[in-house]
Scaffold this motif. Structure first.
Motif, short mmCIF file in Angstrom:
data_model
loop_
_atom_site.label_atom_id
_atom_site.label_comp_id
_atom_site.label_asym_id
_atom_site.label_seq_id
_atom_site.Cartn_x
_atom_site.Cartn_y
_atom_site.Cartn_z
N GLN A 105 -54.49 -75.82 3.47
CA GLN A 105 -54.54 -76.65 2.52
C GLN A 105 -53.92 -77.84 2.65
O GLN A 105 -53.89 -79.08 1.65
N LEU A 106 -53.45 -78.52 3.87
CA LEU A 106 -53.05 -79.61 4.15
C LEU A 106 -53.79 -80.70 4.66
O LEU A 106 -53.47 -81.86 4.90
N ARG A 107 -55.07 -80.25 4.54
CA ARG A 107 -56.11 -81.54 4.83
C ARG A 107 -55.95 -82.74 3.78
O ARG A 107 -55.91 -82.44 2.47
N GLY A 108 -55.73 -83.68 4.31
CA GLY A 108 -55.64 -84.90 3.48
C GLY A 108 -54.37 -85.34 2.80
O GLY A 108 -54.15 -86.15 2.29
N LYS A 109 -53.35 -84.34 3.18
CA LYS A 109 -52.21 -84.19 2.71
C LYS A 109 -51.28 -85.38 3.43
O LYS A 109 -51.35 -85.33 4.79
N LYS A 110 -50.12 -85.74 3.08
CA LYS A 110 -48.82 -86.23 3.60
C LYS A 110 -47.77 -85.30 4.37
O LYS A 110 -47.30 -84.61 3.43
N VAL A 111 -47.76 -85.34 5.54
CA VAL A 111 -46.95 -84.34 6.25
C VAL A 111 -45.78 -85.09 7.02
O VAL A 111 -46.17 -85.83 8.00
N ALA A 112 -44.45 -85.02 6.40
CA ALA A 112 -43.37 -85.67 7.11
C ALA A 112 -42.90 -85.03 8.32
O ALA A 112 -42.81 -83.41 8.42
N LEU A 113 -42.59 -85.46 9.45
CA LEU A 113 -42.10 -84.91 10.73
C LEU A 113 -41.32 -85.99 11.41
O LEU A 113 -41.42 -87.22 11.11
N ASN A 114 -40.33 -85.74 12.20
CA ASN A 114 -39.62 -86.50 13.42
C ASN A 114 -40.61 -86.66 14.67
O ASN A 114 -40.99 -85.65 15.26
N ARG A 115 -41.40 -87.82 14.70
CA ARG A 115 -42.49 -87.97 16.00
C ARG A 115 -41.82 -87.58 17.25
O ARG A 115 -40.53 -87.90 17.62
N ILE A 175 -43.98 -87.04 -0.18
CA ILE A 175 -44.76 -86.35 0.70
C ILE A 175 -45.19 -84.95 0.42
O ILE A 175 -44.43 -84.45 -0.72
N ASP A 176 -46.15 -84.44 0.72
CA ASP A 176 -46.67 -83.15 0.50
C ASP A 176 -45.80 -82.01 1.08
O ASP A 176 -45.73 -80.89 0.48
#
Length: 331
Positions: free
Chosen positions: A147-157, A198-199
């Motif tokens: 369900q993460l399609r199109g969602k904002k997902v935060a992470l440390n690149r 963020i989501d």
């Protein structure tokens, strides 16, 4: 060595590193005003070992106990320590000559090697897949990674969780381009997460344990069945070549500490609480999810790293393919 010595290629090299390691994030080393080292070490007898560490882990405990300092004092070697928020920043410091040795997760070495950082894999801890996860607020309507399609997902690149996200998305039938990655350091990501900016958030311990303890969250997926989440100990190739006995002394000290740490998670938490600023309950959770048993990097481990490198190359998240074996320490 004078800090005013400048390689005319330096601006281009630093731009490449910035793009490859963590995009638009300000370089920690630049903020510290650390000038890059030029040339090789002049002698094999070093006087100082500079170690980069992160907020949590066996190196933090080693620093607290002071056993490495005692071990190296007889050789006339001092130990200094520098903390970093994540692996990419630590590896930039290693590249700039600000540190000689440090610890990072699986993914930062891939981004670093692709950006031309000259380091060697020295050792690794066993897999700890439960020490990182994809989180959502407890009341989020999202119940699965699909369900993460199109969602904002935060992470440390470029951090260890980058590969977890890629693998979890693939297992769920999604491409990396199906989400909107938001590249944030842990502190900024936590603020965005708690404020609803963020989501989802992909994060590792102890930040993972901390938000579990103090905020209502749900785990969409941890690393179980997806990634090994190995912790690596790296050294600059220059330093490892010049002083292999010093590098081995660090690994031996870590091995002794790991033998104790395997069965003492609560004691680890109590020792680290005043150092990290985190509460004992949070650190106990992180300690139980961690792994202990440092070992020399072997062929299967390098093969696993090559798989990660090939994955990121195919996704064009690193600028070029790499051969991980080129960074193996042959002491």
């Amino acid at each position: 060595m004078s800090s005013n010595t400048t390689d005319p290629r330096e601006p281009m090299r630093r731009r490449l590193l910035e793009r490859a390691l963590w995009g638009g994030v300000s370089l920690a080393v630049g903020a510290l005003g650390i000038a890059p080292m030029q040339g090789a070490l002049a002698q094999t007898h070093v006087k100082t070992l500079r170690i980069g560490y992160q907020k949590y882990g066996t190196l933090v405990l080693l620093r607290a106990r002071g056993t490495l300092e005692k071990r190296l004092a007889d050789q006339g070697i001092a130990v200094t320590w520098l903390e970093f928020p994540a692996g990419p920043q630590l590896l930039e410091a290693l590249n700039a000559g600000a540190i000689d040795f440090g610890t990072v997760g699986e993914t930062p070495p891939i981004f670093a090697q692709a950006a031309g950082v000259d380091f060697v894999y020295v050792a690794n801890e066993p897999p700890a897949p439960k020490s990182e996860a994809i989180l959502v607020p407890r009341h989020s309507p999202l119940t699965s990674v699909s369900q993460l399609r199109g969602k904002k997902v935060a992470l440390n690149r470029g951090s260890n969780v980058h590969y977890l996200l890629v693998r979890a998305l693939k297992q769920a039938g999604l491409d990396y381009t199906d989400i909107h990655p938001v590249y944030l350091a842990p502190a900024d990501a936590r603020a965005a997460f708690t404020q609803g900016g963020i989501d989802a958030w992909v994060i590792w311990d102890p930040y993972f344990a901390a938000i579990e303890q103090h905020t209502e969250v749900r785990v969409l997926a941890d690393g179980t069945g997806l990634v090994d989440n190995l912790q690596f100990y790296l050294a600059s190739r220059r330093f490892a070549t010049a002083a292999p006995h010093v590098v081995q002394a660090v690994i031996d000290s870590l091995a002794q500490l790991d033998a104790w740490a395997k069965t003492h998670p609560d004691e680890i938490a109590r020792e680290l609480a005043p150092i990290t600023g985190l509460d004992v309950a949070t650190l106990a959770v992180a300690a139980r999810r961690a792994s202990y048993g440092v070992a020399q990097v072997n062929a299967p481990v390098l093969a696993g790293q090559q798989t990660i490198a090939d994955t990121f190359s195919e996704l064009k998240l690193i600028p070029k393919p790499i051969a991980v074996k080129d960074a193996q320490w042959l002491a």
